[in-house]
Design a protein around this motif. Structure first.
Motif, short mmCIF file in Angstrom:
data_model
loop_
_atom_site.label_atom_id
_atom_site.label_comp_id
_atom_site.label_asym_id
_atom_site.label_seq_id
_atom_site.Cartn_x
_atom_site.Cartn_y
_atom_site.Cartn_z
N THR A 32 0.85 -1.18 0.00
CA THR A 32 0.00 0.00 0.00
C THR A 32 0.89 1.23 0.00
O THR A 32 1.76 1.37 0.85
CB THR A 32 -0.92 0.03 1.25
OG1 THR A 32 -1.69 -1.18 1.29
CG2 THR A 32 -1.86 1.22 1.19
N SER A 36 -0.49 7.88 -0.06
CA SER A 36 -1.74 7.77 -0.80
C SER A 36 -2.93 8.28 0.02
O SER A 36 -2.85 8.41 1.25
CB SER A 36 -1.99 6.30 -1.20
OG SER A 36 -2.10 5.49 -0.05
N PHE A 38 -7.57 8.39 -0.35
CA PHE A 38 -8.78 7.97 -1.06
C PHE A 38 -9.85 9.03 -0.84
O PHE A 38 -10.05 9.49 0.29
CB PHE A 38 -9.25 6.61 -0.56
CG PHE A 38 -8.20 5.52 -0.69
CD1 PHE A 38 -8.16 4.72 -1.81
CD2 PHE A 38 -7.24 5.34 0.31
CE1 PHE A 38 -7.18 3.75 -1.95
CE2 PHE A 38 -6.27 4.36 0.18
CZ PHE A 38 -6.24 3.56 -0.95
N ILE A 110 -4.40 1.42 -10.38
CA ILE A 110 -4.78 1.10 -8.99
C ILE A 110 -3.78 0.13 -8.37
O ILE A 110 -3.56 0.12 -7.15
CB ILE A 110 -6.21 0.50 -8.93
CG1 ILE A 110 -6.69 0.38 -7.49
CG2 ILE A 110 -6.26 -0.85 -9.62
CD1 ILE A 110 -6.82 1.70 -6.77
N THR A 114 -2.55 0.10 -4.40
CA THR A 114 -2.82 -1.08 -3.57
C THR A 114 -2.39 -2.31 -4.37
O THR A 114 -3.15 -2.82 -5.18
CB THR A 114 -4.32 -1.18 -3.20
OG1 THR A 114 -5.10 -1.19 -4.42
CG2 THR A 114 -4.75 0.00 -2.35
N ALA A 206 -8.56 6.77 -5.99
CA ALA A 206 -7.37 6.38 -5.23
C ALA A 206 -6.21 7.20 -5.77
O ALA A 206 -5.96 7.21 -6.98
CB ALA A 206 -7.10 4.89 -5.38
#
Length: 393
Positions: A32, A36, A38, A110, A114, A206
């Protein structure tokens, strides 16, 4: 010497324990992106420009391009959409078997935020997006529900809401933070739009930002742009949902740094106490060896020679005892690593071991302490006058 042995043992074990805990945290968050966040739409809590409160904010795919254009610090932005409500499940069929899976429309990017640990096959790629291919990547749990054990899933078809998709990859959980779950199906975003008539809607985004960029600053700029575009009150904190992953990483890094410092401080304090014990013993031996020192001085030994002798005794005793403690500690850690293996449930340690720089710093500190502490008995030895020492019975 026993005091120094125990002190070095404590120091190494504490440092190894803090390293093991740090390794466990890193393992949990592996895959991860640490920089980052979300972002998703929620309902407004403030009336604004004629709109009532409670208005649902729904993003469009064009929002992703606007954000990337206006915020150059964004490194990766992956639009996402899910079939049904957030965290909802969709019935996936295959030869009379079903699985209640989460179905996501995604871009290949993506996987940079992740990371999926593929068991076989591949993840989505740009060709899948450009050609709107009816392909999918499934989770290991989805595979267990739809396929027999040992059956090859690659190339097989599954059915989602009446639409058939060919399986091109399968992933398994990373034994860490799994945002999407292991019972999930990923299909190309463009295919999702056409197959399920989602139009230009986008569920959430994301995002990862460039290194050395504060995620919180980018997060605020994203919210400001979205609020302006969708006529959201500037003070409305509920209309836009967000989760800043970097905050968790920063908190954990701060915690492990403090833990290392506390471990090093406790270990060094114990080592200091052990070295002081060596100094006390040397002071006693200086008193007992008064006649010996007097003879040496009378035979021509200079204060420098006497001082060097005592300092060497201090260093040899301390270093020898420290190496014994270090050897015991490494042996204990080797056994602990063998017992832990890849990590045992309930034990927050993974590969507890000291690094080479930590050992070198500890060893250097131990030698420095032995030199400083050895100066006290050395000074006492030098102060002894030869004539008085020879009269000593």
């Amino acid at each position: 010497m026993l005091g120094v042995v125990i002190a070095m043992l404590i120091l190494v074990l504490l440092l190894a324990g803090s390293n093991g805990m740090s390794n466990m945290f890193n393992s949990i968050f592996a895959g991860t992106a640490s920089n980052s966040l979300f972002v998703w739409g929620q309902s407004t809590s403030e009336p604004y420009k004629g709109f009532e409160r409670g208005r649902r904010i729904r993003y469009k795919i064009e929002d992703a391009e606007i954000l990337k254009k206006q915020i150059p610090e964004i490194e990766v932005l992956a639009p996402r959409i899910e079939l049904g409500n957030h965290r909802g499940v969709t019935t996936v069929y295959r030869k009379g078997r079903t699985s209640g899976s989460s179905v996501y429309g995604d871009y290949p990017e993506i996987d940079e935020i992740t990371k999926k640990k593929l068991v076989e096959g591949r993840f989505l790629n740009r060709t899948d997006i450009e050609d709107s291919k009816k392909v999918c990547v499934i989770g290991e749990e989805t595979y267990k529900l739809l396929f027999d054990k040992g059956e090859d899933a690659i190339g097989e078809d599954i059915r989602i809401n009446g639409v058939f998709f060919s399986v091109v990859g399968m992933y398994k959980p990373n034994n860490n933070i799994n945002i999407d779950g292991e019972n999930a199906v990923f299909i190309p975003f463009t295919t999702f739009q056409k197959a399920f008539n989602s139009g230009d809607r986008m569920g959430w985004m994301a995002i990862s930002v460039e290194p050395n960029t504060k995620v919180a600053v980018v997060e605020k700029r994203i919210k400001d742009i979205i609020k302006y575009k969708y006529d959201i009150h500037p003070d409305d904190e509920r209309a836009i949902g967000s989760f800043n992953m970097s905050e968790i990483f920063n908190n954990i890094n701060s915690f492990t740094s403090v833990l290392r410092f506390v471990s090093f401080f406790i270990g060094v304090t114990s080592l200091f106490a052990g070295v002081i014990a060596v100094s006390n013993i040397l002071l006693i031996t200086i008193k007992e060896r008064t006649k010996e020192l007097g003879v040496r001085r009378a035979l021509g030994a200079t204060p420098r020679v006497v001082r060097r002798q005592v300092l060497l005794e201090s260093i040899v005793i301390t270093v020898f005892a420290g190496l014994i403690g270090f050897t015991f500690a490494i042996g204990l850690l080797y056994w602990l690593n063998t017992w832990l293996g890849d990590g045992k449930e309930g034990i927050p340690l993974l590969d507890p071991m000291v690094s080479v720089p930590q050992f070198l710093w500890s060893f250097f500190f131990m030698i420095t302490l032995s030199l400083l502490i050895g100066l006290i008995p050395a000074y006492r030895a030098v102060k002894i006058r030869p004539i008085e020492a020879l009269r000593e019975e």
